[in-house]
Structures are given as C-alpha cells and as structure tokens.
Design an enzyme around this catalytic site. Sequence first.
Site, PDB file in Angstrom:
ATOM      1  NE  ARG A   1      -6.314   0.529  -0.276  1.00 43.56           N
ATOM      2  CZ  ARG A   1      -6.419   1.751   1.153  1.00 43.56           C
ATOM      3  NH1 ARG A   1      -5.635   1.884   1.430  1.00 43.56           N
ATOM      4  NH2 ARG A   1      -7.715   2.344   0.977  1.00 43.56           N
TER       5      ARG A   1
ATOM      6  CG  HIS B   1     -13.806   2.176   3.434  1.00 45.95           C
ATOM      7  ND1 HIS B   1     -14.240   2.672   4.049  1.00 45.95           N
ATOM      8  CD2 HIS B   1     -12.431   2.445   3.375  1.00 45.95           C
ATOM      9  CE1 HIS B   1     -13.460   3.610   4.475  1.00 45.95           C
ATOM     10  NE2 HIS B   1     -12.333   3.532   4.547  1.00 45.95           N
TER      11      HIS B   1
ATOM     12  CD  GLU C   1      -9.504  -2.084   4.082  1.00 44.14           C
ATOM     13  OE1 GLU C   1      -8.972  -2.023   5.332  1.00 44.14           O
ATOM     14  OE2 GLU C   1      -9.448  -1.266   3.460  1.00 44.14           O
TER      15      GLU C   1
ATOM     16  NE  ARG D   1     -10.888  11.443   4.180  1.00 45.69           N
ATOM     17  CZ  ARG D   1     -10.954  10.277   4.443  1.00 45.69           C
ATOM     18  NH1 ARG D   1     -11.498   9.283   4.427  1.00 45.69           N
ATOM     19  NH2 ARG D   1      -9.295   9.518   3.878  1.00 45.69           N
TER      20      ARG D   1
ATOM     21  CG  ASN E   1      -1.949   1.294   1.031  1.00 46.56           C
ATOM     22  OD1 ASN E   1      -1.713   1.845   0.059  1.00 46.56           O
ATOM     23  ND2 ASN E   1      -2.703   1.240   2.234  1.00 46.56           N
TER      24      ASN E   1
ATOM     25  CG  ASN F   1     -11.363  -2.318  18.443  1.00 46.68           C
ATOM     26  OD1 ASN F   1     -11.416  -3.977  18.738  1.00 46.68           O
ATOM     27  ND2 ASN F   1     -10.711  -1.966  17.595  1.00 46.68           N
TER      28      ASN F   1
HETATM   29  P1  ADP Z   1      -8.244   3.569   8.632  1.00 46.58           P
HETATM   30  O1  ADP Z   1      -9.380   3.794   8.681  1.00 46.58           O
HETATM   31  O2  ADP Z   1      -6.839   4.409   9.491  1.00 46.58           O
HETATM   32  O3  ADP Z   1      -7.331   1.973   8.317  1.00 46.58           O
HETATM   33  P2  ADP Z   1      -8.834   1.260  11.756  1.00 46.58           P
HETATM   34  O4  ADP Z   1      -9.797   0.661  10.923  1.00 46.58           O
HETATM   35  O5  ADP Z   1      -7.474   0.498  11.874  1.00 46.58           O
HETATM   36  O6  ADP Z   1      -7.762   2.548  10.810  1.00 46.58           O
HETATM   37  O7  ADP Z   1      -9.575   2.740  13.088  1.00 46.58           O
HETATM   38  C1  ADP Z   1      -8.894   3.396  13.645  1.00 46.58           C
HETATM   39  C2  ADP Z   1      -9.644   3.554  14.712  1.00 46.58           C
HETATM   40  O8  ADP Z   1     -10.628   3.027  14.817  1.00 46.58           O
HETATM   41  C3  ADP Z   1      -8.987   4.626  15.139  1.00 46.58           C
HETATM   42  O9  ADP Z   1      -8.823   6.018  15.188  1.00 46.58           O
HETATM   43  C4  ADP Z   1      -9.625   4.663  16.333  1.00 46.58           C
HETATM   44  O10 ADP Z   1     -10.419   5.559  16.666  1.00 46.58           O
HETATM   45  C5  ADP Z   1     -10.887   3.917  16.503  1.00 46.58           C
HETATM   46  N1  ADP Z   1     -10.313   1.931  17.315  1.00 46.58           N
HETATM   47  C6  ADP Z   1      -9.574   1.626  17.498  1.00 46.58           C
HETATM   48  N2  ADP Z   1      -9.399   0.621  18.661  1.00 46.58           N
HETATM   49  C7  ADP Z   1     -10.440   1.486  19.318  1.00 46.58           C
HETATM   50  C8  ADP Z   1     -11.041   1.140  20.775  1.00 46.58           C
HETATM   51  N3  ADP Z   1     -10.790   0.136  21.232  1.00 46.58           N
HETATM   52  N4  ADP Z   1     -12.239   1.499  21.149  1.00 46.58           N
HETATM   53  C9  ADP Z   1     -12.986   2.702  20.579  1.00 46.58           C
HETATM   54  N5  ADP Z   1     -12.239   2.892  19.341  1.00 46.58           N
HETATM   55  C10 ADP Z   1     -11.253   2.188  18.479  1.00 46.58           C
END
Ligand code: ADP
Length: 379
Positions: free
Chosen positions: A73, A162, A366, A223, A15, A316
């Site tokens: 990607r 996505h 992904e 955003r 990526n 999460n």
């Molecule tokens: P990206 O869009 O960069 O691929 P991810 O899908 O890994 O990112 O998501 C990252 C985001 O997930 C973080 O910015 C945070 O807001 C959220 N996140 C990660 N762990 C937790 C958690 N335990 N509880 C709540 N939010 C979480």
Amino acid sequence: MTVTVPNHGLVLVLNCGSSSIKYQLIDTRVDEPLAVGLIERVTDHATGVAEVIATLEGNPQISLTELAVVGHRVVQGGDEFTAPTIIDNDVERSIVKLAALAPLHNPGHAAGIRAAREAFPTIPHVAIFDTAFHQTMPPEAYTYALDRRVADEHAIRRYGFHGTSHGFVSRATADAMGADVRQINQIVLHLGNGASACAVAGGRSVDTSMGLTPLEGLVMGTRTGDIDPAVVAHLGRAAGMTIDEIDDLLNKHSGMLGLTGYNDMRDVHAAAEAGDHAAKLGLQIYYRRIRGYVGRYYAILGHLDSITFTAGVGENDDLVRLNSLAGLEELGIVIDAERNAGRKKAPTLISSDDSRVQVWVIPTNEEREIAVQSLAAIA
Ligand code: ADP
C-alpha cells in the site's frame, strides 16, 4: 469461447508506516486472511520485515513457497501513477521522490518496499496507490484556485486518498444494486478514523474531499477537514506556533478529538448520551459536514443513483448514517430506520423502497482489494 481463469496464489499485503508494519497474508480463494498482524516500534524496516517473515514461517498452516506477489500500500502516487504498478528500481525511486508530497507516509512505504524486495528478491512486488483511483478527476476538480506558477512548481493540487476503498466500494455497490457501474452516478462516504467522500460517475472518480494531503474535507477522528487556510497564518502570527506544531495540531489534535476529547465515535456518542454539550455539538458538526458534501456532489453529478457508507464509522454507526442524511427527502434520499438499525457486516440496503436514491452500507476491505489488484497486475 474464452475461459476466464481466476487469479490465485498467496499475496502478502504490506502497509509499512514510518514505525510500524501492518500485514496480511491473503489467499483470494478463501474469505478470511490466512494471517493478520502488526509490528510496532519498527526502527529499521529490514528487521521489521524479517519479523513478519519469521512469524509467518512459525505458522505450520502457512507455506511461503506459494507466495505469488507482495502488494504494497502506498499513500501518495502523485500524478505519475494511475494504476497498480510492478515495482522496479525506477518505481522505487519515484515513491521516494513523492515523499515531498507525503512526508508522513511515503518514506515508511519506501523503506518497507526496499526491505521486502531484499527479503523476497525473486517474487514480484506491486505498489497500490491510494491516489490512483482519483486520477480520473477533471482539472476543474483537482485544481486549487492558487497562483498557477506556485501550484505548478510545487505540484500542489487535489490528489485524493482512500482510492482503493472508493473504487472497490463503488463497484460493489453497483453489483449489489444489480446495475452496471458504468451507467450510474454514486457518492461514496468512507468514514473511518480518516474520512473522505467521493463522487463517482460511471465508475470513475470525478471529485473527492481529501486534497493535497488527507487533511482536507470531512471532519475526522483527529483531523480538522475543511478549515479556512488563513488559520495557519493566524496561528503562526498570533500564537507563535511553528509550521510543524500547526501541522500536528490540524492532523493529530483536532477533528472529533479536538472538539469532544474523544476520537472514537463510540465514546463520542456515549458522552453525548450522558449530556455532554461538547460531544453533542461535535456530532452536529460531523453530520453537517457530511450532509454538505452530499449536497455538493449531488449538484456536481446532476443526477444521483446511490450513496454508500463504508469503513469503521460508516459500517457500524447507524446514528451517523441516519443523522447525516436526515432532511434530504426533497432530494429523493429517504433512510428506512429499521433497515438502517445496527452494525452491518454485509452489503445492506438502508433506504426505503420509495427513496429515489438508493442508500447502501458496503463493508470495505482494502487489504483484500490490494491482494486482488496485485495478482491482476502480474497476470
Ligand atoms: P481507519 O481509518 O484507521 O482504517 P476504521 O475504518 O477501522 O479506521 O475506523 C475506525 C473508527 O470506526 C473508530 O475510530 C471508531 O470511531 C469507528 N467505529 C468502530 N466501531 C464502531 C461502532 N461499533 N460504532 C461506532 N463507531 C465505530
């Protein structure tokens, strides 16, 4: 009788951004990637790719002679690419040309592809496009109500992003339900730092919240998501901002960061629990936008079988899941608070048994999906 031979071999998933290269070395027969890494402050992609190779070759567990394919990607595939595509010089040129639509992403991808093809000239390279899954959207979903001549001249339409995740997660949801993906209607909520919703009918994307670029739709880490486009003209006239400054504001300094001062949901919740009014309001805005898209896609689909949460926030954050779908019992959407509680590392049903619509958390992956699709493309 036909025997299915599983695709296998090592896949290097790249990526490449404008100044970073994320990589994973994946053997699809084993669960965990063999190597995961990030090279930052890349000024020249040939040096960056050489650094990736040197790191991998320095690992005694790894033999790059078994590399079967490199999967790249690519964010923007325009309306030209509807599936994983083996990269030749023409494909590489098209990805360069599509930079007009994705100036923040495609130039980095193109530079990375060129460097990787030079580093591995005898191995096939496959491009996996974020937009490809959404190419099944009907014209009424992807066409903006903009002057048609202007839209056509500049290829302005909804592309959606996505897609690799929405495709993988919608199939995995059907599997978890024991259903045929071709028989069900779904809403997938990919909530990460970037976030998008997708309406999936019979396994095909029929609408999605991101648009010409990944800026439209849900509230994200930095955003705005949906906003009156007249704000852009207003900021130009009233605040004297340039187009680039406005682009930067909407993409990098807005969303949860702009509303609350934090782009990570964990920090936003902590601030809200400590009584911070801006954080509480930010969360209400975030939940409301998701709920609105669920209602919109429910209405477009007419009948709904499942809603799936995925990505960093979706997997999460039990408060986001609970609050975004609160009050939708009349629509047949009932979350079971106990099932929903906590972080989910595996497919988990979080709706109650009397919920007409099943609600799932399905972890996305992904990079692994890019590896699987890259192998399938060369098979
Ligand atoms: P990206 O869009 O960069 O691929 P991810 O899908 O890994 O990112 O998501 C990252 C985001 O997930 C973080 O910015 C945070 O807001 C959220 N996140 C990660 N762990 C937790 C958690 N335990 N509880 C709540 N939010 C979480």
